[in-house]
Design an enzyme around this catalytic site. Structure first.
Site, mmCIF file in Angstrom:
data_model
loop_
_atom_site.group_PDB
_atom_site.id
_atom_site.type_symbol
_atom_site.label_atom_id
_atom_site.label_comp_id
_atom_site.label_asym_id
_atom_site.label_seq_id
_atom_site.Cartn_x
_atom_site.Cartn_y
_atom_site.Cartn_z
ATOM 1 N N ASP A 69 0.853 -1.192 0.000
ATOM 2 C CA ASP A 69 0.000 0.000 0.000
ATOM 3 C C ASP A 69 0.899 1.256 0.000
ATOM 4 O O ASP A 69 1.894 1.312 -0.724
ATOM 5 C CB ASP A 69 -0.949 -0.057 1.205
ATOM 6 N N ASP A 87 -7.559 -8.213 -4.556
ATOM 7 C CA ASP A 87 -7.446 -6.781 -4.261
ATOM 8 C C ASP A 87 -7.967 -5.994 -5.456
ATOM 9 O O ASP A 87 -7.307 -5.943 -6.502
ATOM 10 C CB ASP A 87 -5.999 -6.405 -3.971
ATOM 11 N N HIS A 138 -6.647 -7.047 0.053
ATOM 12 C CA HIS A 138 -5.682 -5.946 -0.010
ATOM 13 C C HIS A 138 -4.655 -6.060 1.109
ATOM 14 O O HIS A 138 -3.463 -5.867 0.882
ATOM 15 C CB HIS A 138 -6.413 -4.602 0.071
#
Length: 309
Positions: free
Chosen positions: A133, A259, A289
């Site tokens: 991320d 994701d 995710h």
């Protein structure tokens, strides 16, 4: 610097510090806290929290939005047992780190500078990096600028956006973060996992944020992603891509299969970065995710092997 109170002023910027009591019942998180001051010339010193476990070659684990080092609790013991020193910072605005209350304080470049300050403060070199991320959006900028600082790089469910637009899923997420009356961090993380989180885990993700005032960084991060060519950060990321196109050290992608935001982003890394050629890239089955939650032990086993080769 500061006191045990949850709010203090070092400058005109209001800085919040989550009370320690919020972290007293965190499950499966036996790690000793460490702190370092990161100096920002406009704000002053910001206290940054990090974990530092084990000994051996340095492994840096980077979280993103809206998580904290708790995300890596399943992976840290595996990597320590494999003979590594595992360093896991909480980004400024998250976890046990200080939290500026004004969203305007946060920028892509400022977060990169804070991360560089953290690496310099700990004198981290010969780093084996894993980033997911926003951990990737930040640390890959430093990989591009200071490749000699890193030995190996692995990434998951991340990107290095340079103004090429945004997906429908990300557009919805950005709008929600900007304008939702409530921003339930724990439930947001649970929604990004393929496997259910228990109430104690959800509460652990909520712990750094006693109320909405503490969520400025979490709220603003989606808006800092440069989705237009002239957006702040886009030009710098274009330059980072040009540098990474010469990165010869091992570069591994371990994305997950569930994701909706970053799916497919691994292809550009594999095609553009010389060090990615011939690596054991994988799309991991059963991960959302936040694959550290869904597949933490398997992911750590893969990283331990990759870092040792």
């Amino acid at each position: 610097m500061g006191t045990a109170s949850e709010k203090y002023s070092m400058s005109p910027v209001e800085i919040l510090r989550t009370p320690d009591a919020r972290f007293e019942s965190i499950p499966d998180y036996p790690f000793r806290p460490n702190f370092v001051d990161i100096v920002d010339i406009d704000i002053g010193a910001l206290r940054q929290h990090y974990l530092d476990e084990g000994s051996g070659p340095a492994v840096l684990l980077m979280h993103g939005e809206p998580t904290w080092s708790f995300l890596y609790r399943k992976m840290i013991p595996v990597l320590v047992d494999a003979g590594y020193r595992v360093v896991v910072p909480d980004l400024i605005g998250f976890g046990k780190s200080d939290k500026p209350a004004d969203r305007a304080i946060f920028s892509y470049s400022r977060h990169v500078a804070w991360l560089r300050g953290f690496l310099d403060a700990l004198n981290l070199r010969s780093i084996r990096l894993f980033a997911q991320d926003w951990g990737g959006l930040l640390s890959l900028r430093i990989v591009a600028a200071e490749p000699d600082r890193f030995e190996k790089v692995a990434i998951a469910n991340t990107g290095l956006p340079d103004g090429r637009g945004l997906s429908e899923a990300f557009a919805a997420w950005r709008a929600f973060a900007r304008s939702s009356p409530e921003f339930p961090i724990g439930r947001i993380v649970a929604g990004g996992c393929a496997k259910p989180l228990g109430e104690r885990e959800i509460a652990a993700y909520d712990a750094p944020f006693p109320d909405e005032r503490y969520k400025a960084a979490a709220r603003v991060f989606p808006s800092l992603v440069p989705v237009e060519p002239m957006a702040p950060g886009a030009v710098d990321n274009m330059a980072a891509w040009r540098a990474l196109e010469h990165f010869q050290k091992p570069f591994l992608t371990l994305f997950s299969d569930q994701d909706p935001v970053t799916g497919g982003a691994e292809r550009r890394f594999k095609e553009s970065i010389p060090g990615a050629r011939g690596q054991a890239h994988a799309i991991l089955s059963g991960g959302g995710h936040f694959l550290q939650e869904d597949l933490g032990v398997d992911l750590a086993d893969r990283l331990a092997l990759y870092f040792a080769l």
